[in-house]
Design a protein around this motif. Structure first.
Motif, short mmCIF file in Angstrom:
data_model
loop_
_atom_site.label_atom_id
_atom_site.label_comp_id
_atom_site.label_asym_id
_atom_site.label_seq_id
_atom_site.Cartn_x
_atom_site.Cartn_y
_atom_site.Cartn_z
N ARG A 106 0.79 -1.52 0.08
CA ARG A 106 -0.18 -0.34 0.31
C ARG A 106 1.29 1.23 0.17
NH1 ARG A 106 -3.36 -2.80 5.61
NH2 ARG A 106 -0.36 -2.87 5.04
N THR A 107 0.53 2.43 -0.66
CA THR A 107 0.93 3.62 -0.73
C THR A 107 0.17 4.44 -0.84
OG1 THR A 107 0.69 3.55 -2.96
CG2 THR A 107 3.02 2.74 -2.61
N LYS A 108 0.86 5.47 0.41
CA LYS A 108 0.18 6.65 0.35
C LYS A 108 1.50 8.05 -0.13
CE LYS A 108 -3.13 9.98 2.29
NZ LYS A 108 -4.29 9.89 1.52
N GLY A 109 1.65 8.96 -1.03
CA GLY A 109 2.41 9.71 -0.58
C GLY A 109 3.66 9.23 -1.47
N PHE A 110 4.69 10.01 0.15
CA PHE A 110 5.97 9.21 -0.15
C PHE A 110 6.45 7.74 1.09
CE2 PHE A 110 5.94 13.57 -1.73
CZ PHE A 110 6.85 13.61 -2.87
N VAL A 111 5.47 7.51 1.64
CA VAL A 111 5.42 6.34 2.34
C VAL A 111 5.20 5.36 1.63
CG1 VAL A 111 4.74 5.30 4.31
CG2 VAL A 111 5.50 7.89 4.30
N GLY A 112 5.22 3.68 1.52
CA GLY A 112 4.65 2.58 1.14
C GLY A 112 5.10 1.04 2.61
N ILE A 113 4.28 0.82 2.54
CA ILE A 113 4.29 -0.71 3.72
C ILE A 113 3.72 -1.92 2.78
CG2 ILE A 113 2.41 -1.14 4.90
CD1 ILE A 113 1.73 1.31 5.81
N PHE A 114 4.07 -2.56 3.37
CA PHE A 114 4.55 -3.67 2.22
C PHE A 114 4.63 -5.08 3.89
CE2 PHE A 114 7.41 -8.13 2.17
CZ PHE A 114 6.42 -8.48 0.31
N THR A 115 3.43 -5.88 3.35
CA THR A 115 3.24 -6.84 4.29
C THR A 115 3.45 -8.33 3.49
OG1 THR A 115 0.29 -6.52 4.33
CG2 THR A 115 1.54 -5.47 5.71
N ALA A 116 4.39 -9.12 3.93
CA ALA A 116 3.77 -10.72 3.68
C ALA A 116 3.41 -11.71 4.73
CB ALA A 116 4.87 -10.79 2.39
N ASP A 117 3.70 -12.92 4.37
CA ASP A 117 3.67 -14.60 4.99
C ASP A 117 4.65 -14.80 4.70
OD1 ASP A 117 2.00 -16.12 7.06
OD2 ASP A 117 3.26 -17.13 4.71
N VAL A 118 5.76 -15.43 4.85
CA VAL A 118 6.93 -15.60 4.55
C VAL A 118 7.32 -17.40 5.35
CG1 VAL A 118 9.56 -15.43 4.11
CG2 VAL A 118 7.46 -13.36 4.26
N ARG A 119 7.46 -17.98 4.41
CA ARG A 119 8.17 -19.67 4.96
C ARG A 119 9.48 -19.69 4.13
NH1 ARG A 119 3.74 -22.69 7.44
NH2 ARG A 119 1.87 -22.00 7.39
N SER A 120 9.93 -20.01 5.39
CA SER A 120 11.69 -20.53 4.26
C SER A 120 12.75 -22.11 5.74
CB SER A 120 12.80 -19.53 5.63
OG SER A 120 13.11 -18.92 6.42
N VAL A 121 12.83 -22.40 4.90
CA VAL A 121 13.79 -24.12 5.76
C VAL A 121 15.76 -23.43 5.49
CG1 VAL A 121 14.09 -25.81 5.35
CG2 VAL A 121 11.84 -25.55 4.86
N ALA A 122 16.42 -23.00 6.52
CA ALA A 122 17.78 -22.87 6.40
C ALA A 122 18.55 -24.21 6.93
CB ALA A 122 18.14 -21.84 6.69
#
Length: 81
Positions: A27-43
């Motif tokens: 989502r963006t508003k002017g000069f600000v952006g918000i990023f959300t996500a669901d992340v799964r990893s195996v290391a």
């Protein structure tokens, strides 16, 4: 803290075998952006497999044509067994 994490990575290499990102929302508003996500990893670290599931949030700002991460948060999700 950040210094301890970086020191640990210097002495104990980690290799990601899987990295999956889902439910991405930007989502963006002017000069600000918000990023959300669901992340799964195996290391693999020191021969031990590590599985993670987290909800991630990043707040980005744009100033003088440069994009900067102003805030980053990763919250572990406990999967039902």
């Amino acid at each position: 803290n950040k210094e301890e994490i970086l020191a640990g990575l210097r002495h104990h290499s980690m290799r990601f075998t899987t990295f999956e990102v889902n439910d991405v929302l930007v989502r963006t508003k002017g000069f600000v952006g918000i990023f959300t996500a669901d992340v799964r990893s195996v290391a693999v670290r020191d021969g031990v497999e590590i599985k993670t599931h987290a909800r991630q949030l990043a707040i980005l700002t744009k100033e003088n044509e440069r994009i900067t991460i102003s805030h980053f948060q990763s919250t572990n999700v406990v999967d039902p067994e």
